[in-house]
Design a protein around this motif. Structure first.
Motif, PDB file in Angstrom:
ATOM      1  N   PRO A  77      -9.383  26.973  -5.247  1.00 18.92           N
ATOM      2  CA  PRO A  77      -8.672  27.735  -6.281  1.00 18.92           C
ATOM      3  C   PRO A  77      -8.402  26.930  -7.551  1.00 18.92           C
ATOM      4  N   VAL A  78      -8.349  25.610  -7.436  1.00 15.61           N
ATOM      5  CA  VAL A  78      -8.142  24.744  -8.604  1.00 15.61           C
ATOM      6  C   VAL A  78      -9.217  23.674  -8.589  1.00 15.61           C
ATOM      7  N   VAL A  79      -9.991  23.595  -9.656  1.00 24.56           N
ATOM      8  CA  VAL A  79     -11.058  22.604  -9.768  1.00 24.56           C
ATOM      9  C   VAL A  79     -10.765  21.730 -10.976  1.00 24.56           C
ATOM     10  N   ARG A  80     -10.671  20.424 -10.726  1.00 20.54           N
ATOM     11  CA  ARG A  80     -10.461  19.455 -11.795  1.00 20.54           C
ATOM     12  C   ARG A  80     -11.752  18.665 -11.992  1.00 20.54           C
ATOM     13  N   LEU A  81     -12.331  18.774 -13.169  1.00 29.19           N
ATOM     14  CA  LEU A  81     -13.524  18.013 -13.481  1.00 29.19           C
ATOM     15  C   LEU A  81     -13.138  16.596 -13.894  1.00 29.19           C
ATOM     16  N   PRO A  82     -14.048  15.622 -13.719  1.00 27.45           N
ATOM     17  CA  PRO A  82     -13.737  14.238 -14.102  1.00 27.45           C
ATOM     18  C   PRO A  82     -13.319  14.146 -15.575  1.00 27.45           C
ATOM     19  N   GLY A  83     -12.272  13.357 -15.821  1.00 31.55           N
ATOM     20  CA  GLY A  83     -11.769  13.173 -17.185  1.00 31.55           C
ATOM     21  C   GLY A  83     -10.687  14.155 -17.584  1.00 31.55           C
ATOM     22  N   SER A  84     -10.325  15.073 -16.692  1.00 32.43           N
ATOM     23  CA  SER A  84      -9.288  16.059 -17.013  1.00 32.43           C
ATOM     24  C   SER A  84      -7.944  15.362 -17.209  1.00 32.43           C
ATOM     25  N   VAL A  85      -7.139  15.891 -18.153  1.00 28.67           N
ATOM     26  CA  VAL A  85      -5.843  15.267 -18.460  1.00 28.67           C
ATOM     27  C   VAL A  85      -4.679  16.227 -18.253  1.00 28.67           C
ATOM     28  N   ALA A  86      -4.930  17.513 -18.071  1.00 24.58           N
ATOM     29  CA  ALA A  86      -3.850  18.495 -17.964  1.00 24.58           C
ATOM     30  C   ALA A  86      -3.152  18.388 -16.611  1.00 24.58           C
ATOM     31  N   SER A  87      -1.834  18.557 -16.638  1.00 27.52           N
ATOM     32  CA  SER A  87      -1.029  18.566 -15.418  1.00 27.52           C
ATOM     33  C   SER A  87      -0.036  19.706 -15.505  1.00 27.52           C
ATOM     34  N   TRP A  88       0.550  20.087 -14.355  1.00 28.15           N
ATOM     35  CA  TRP A  88       1.535  21.167 -14.370  1.00 28.15           C
ATOM     36  C   TRP A  88       2.386  21.117 -13.111  1.00 28.15           C
ATOM     37  N   ASP A  89       3.456  21.876 -13.167  1.00 30.23           N
ATOM     38  CA  ASP A  89       4.369  22.023 -12.041  1.00 30.23           C
ATOM     39  C   ASP A  89       3.718  22.997 -11.058  1.00 30.23           C
ATOM     40  N   GLU A  90       3.187  22.466  -9.959  1.00 29.72           N
ATOM     41  CA  GLU A  90       2.428  23.306  -9.033  1.00 29.72           C
ATOM     42  C   GLU A  90       3.296  24.393  -8.398  1.00 29.72           C
ATOM     43  N   ALA A 107     -11.060  21.186 -17.357  1.00 25.72           N
ATOM     44  CA  ALA A 107     -12.111  20.341 -17.923  1.00 25.72           C
ATOM     45  C   ALA A 107     -11.489  19.282 -18.826  1.00 25.72           C
ATOM     46  N   PRO A 108     -12.215  18.207 -19.105  1.00 23.06           N
ATOM     47  CA  PRO A 108     -11.677  17.139 -19.957  1.00 23.06           C
ATOM     48  C   PRO A 108     -11.685  17.543 -21.439  1.00 23.06           C
ATOM     49  N   PRO A 109     -10.902  16.860 -22.260  1.00 18.28           N
ATOM     50  CA  PRO A 109     -10.946  17.117 -23.703  1.00 18.28           C
ATOM     51  C   PRO A 109     -12.150  16.428 -24.340  1.00 18.28           C
ATOM     52  N   GLY A 110     -12.443  16.811 -25.582  1.00 16.44           N
ATOM     53  CA  GLY A 110     -13.495  16.141 -26.341  1.00 16.44           C
ATOM     54  C   GLY A 110     -14.886  16.632 -26.054  1.00 16.44           C
ATOM     55  N   LEU A 111     -15.043  17.782 -25.398  1.00 16.35           N
ATOM     56  CA  LEU A 111     -16.375  18.316 -25.140  1.00 16.35           C
ATOM     57  C   LEU A 111     -16.959  18.907 -26.423  1.00 16.35           C
ATOM     58  N   ASP A 112     -18.290  18.844 -26.542  1.00 13.20           N
ATOM     59  CA  ASP A 112     -18.912  19.475 -27.705  1.00 13.20           C
ATOM     60  C   ASP A 112     -19.001  20.980 -27.483  1.00 13.20           C
TER      61      ASP A 112
END
Length: 457
Positions: A77-90, A107-112
């Motif tokens: 249900p939750v997929v974190r790709l490498p480089g992801s920075v977002a977090s939250w109160d689960e 997904a990580p920031p800085g994608l084209d």
């Protein structure tokens, strides 16, 4: 001074006053659309837009293909790709999802642009998080308060955005945002290490921060007297942040202090009560969306913030002195022009009213002239010509001009002692021309026979 010369002077003065009044009216009307510049000066902060990739905001991170990411979302249900920075109160997010099947792809920031498009094409992910941007199709949840932006850019916390967007997907009322960011006072060694760097060169860069040097030009323009800068990396989610700004401001209340946690920047020091929230609100409302998607170096983020501070300074927030303004005679004289206009019109009317004609100064008083019927008739017709001249137009002017010419000839004849019969003939011709004039202006009271009967002539 002869009556004829006096009459000429009065007519000149009267028309001069009318001309002056019209000129003043035109100047006043032309001055009304003046634009007003309320700026305190032209800010030196650059305003040129940059294209994607020009500000080092693209990272080296990549994402799998859309098909691969879709398979990953099917599996969890939750997929974190490498480089992801977002977090939250689960716990809050799970409570917001409830019994719905809402899957999240992070997904990580800085994608084209191409990689961001691949992420958005993952159809089985109801919510996509790019950096700290939270979206679902055309919907996007964005921060709008200082606490919300602070949590997002200092620690990567997107809890408020997630629960708001999930509530929208479920057609439920959105919950109120919470400020769950925790603070702590810096320890003695921590504060001592920061103070040592600040006293040395005005800049402390914490371990893990990406800033390499202070953006000199923006810093000089934003704080001409100098400021201290504390730059720290993004802080771990859920841990209390060291509150350096207030601690330093208590020790140095007259020193501008800028503290940076990740991409969150806050100001402490002089005028902080009026300035800090204003600068933060303007900056993050303008750039928050880009900062949430891209991986900007801290140096670029700080430079953009300082440019915003400069723009606010040039708006007068820091009590900048007003720039020199050259003396403008029109601006000073403009309030008086309506009164001058009224005075000119009043003078014109006073010189034109009937009482002046009856006073005798237009052609000499009757008791100063030879008491003859011819002389009295000359005075009466002269007064009539002066009075009707205010009403003539292009059609009636020729008859009036011929009549005045006959009156002048009759006056000359009387002055030179010519036979009275000759003067009467000239007056008859003048009366005929003035009669034509009265008919053309459409005022029967100005026909010579009626005019002379109703007056003393």
């Amino acid at each position: 001074m002869t009556g004829r010369r006096l009459l000429r002077y009065i007519k000149l003065a009267r028309w001069a006053l009318l001309g002056a009044a019209m000129a003043i009216l035109l100047v006043f009307l032309a001055a009304q659309p003046q634009s007003i510049d309320v700026s305190y000066g032209q800010s030196p902060a650059p305003s040129k837009r940059t294209l994607e990739g020009d500000a080092d905001e693209l990272s080296d991170a990549t994402v799998p293909s859309t098909a691969e990411m879709s398979a990953m979302v099917d599996a969890a249900p939750v997929v974190r790709l490498p480089g992801s920075v977002a977090s939250w109160d689960e716990q809050r997010v799970r409570a917001a999802i409830g019994d719905q099947d809402i899957r999240i792809l992070v997904a990580p920031p800085g994608l084209d642009a191409a990689e961001r498009e691949r992420v958005r094409e993952v159809a089985n992910a109801a919510v996509q998080v790019l950096g700290t941007e939270v979206s679902s199709g055309l919907r996007q949840a964005v921060g709008s308060t200082i606490p919300g932006w602070r949590a997002q850019f200092a620690t990567g916390d997107v809890t408020n955005q997630l629960v708001t967007l999930i509530a929208k997907l479920r057609d439920a009322p959105p919950p109120a945002d919470r400020d769950e960011l925790r603070w702590r006072e810096p320890s003695g060694p921590e504060l001592a290490a920061v103070l040592a760097d600040l006293r040395a060169n005005g800049l402390h860069v914490g371990a893990g921060a990406t800033l390499t040097r202070l953006p000199e030009d923006p810093a000089r323009a934003a704080f001409p007297g100098g400021a201290w800068y504390v730059v720290l990396p993004a802080q771990p989610y859920g841990r209390p942040l060291p509150r350096y700004g207030p601690a330093l401001a208590r020790l140095f209340p007259d020193r501008p202090i800028v503290v940076m946690y990740g991409n969150w920047i806050e100001y402490h020091g002089p005028a902080a009560a009026d300035f800090a929230d204003l600068a933060g609100t303007i900056f993050y409302a303008q750039f928050g969306n880009r900062l949430s998607q891209y991986d900007y170096p801290q140096q670029n983020v700080l430079g953009a913030y300082l440019n915003q501070v400069t723009a606010i300074r040039y708006a007068g927030l820091f009590d900048r002195p007003l720039p020199y303004r050259a003396f403008d005679p029109l601006r000073v004289a403009l309030p008086a022009l309506p009164w001058v206009f009224a005075g000119c019109v009043a003078g014109f009317m006073m010189l034109s009213i009937r009482s002046l004609r009856r006073s005798g100064i237009l052609g000499g008083r009757l008791d100063d002239l030879p008491l003859s019927t011819t002389t009295a008739r000359l005075a009466g017709l002269t007064a009539l010509a002066v009075e009707v001249s205010l009403l003539t137009d292009a059609r009636s002017n020729p008859a009036l001009t011929r009549g005045i010419g006959k009156l002048q000839a009759a006056r000359t004849a009387l002055d030179e002692g010519l036979p009275d019969r000759h003067a009467r003939k000239l007056l008859d011709d003048a009366a005929a021309e003035l009669d034509d004039t009265a008919r053309m202006v459409g005022i029967p009271g100005y026909r010579p026979a009626r005019y002379l009967q109703e007056r003393v002539f």
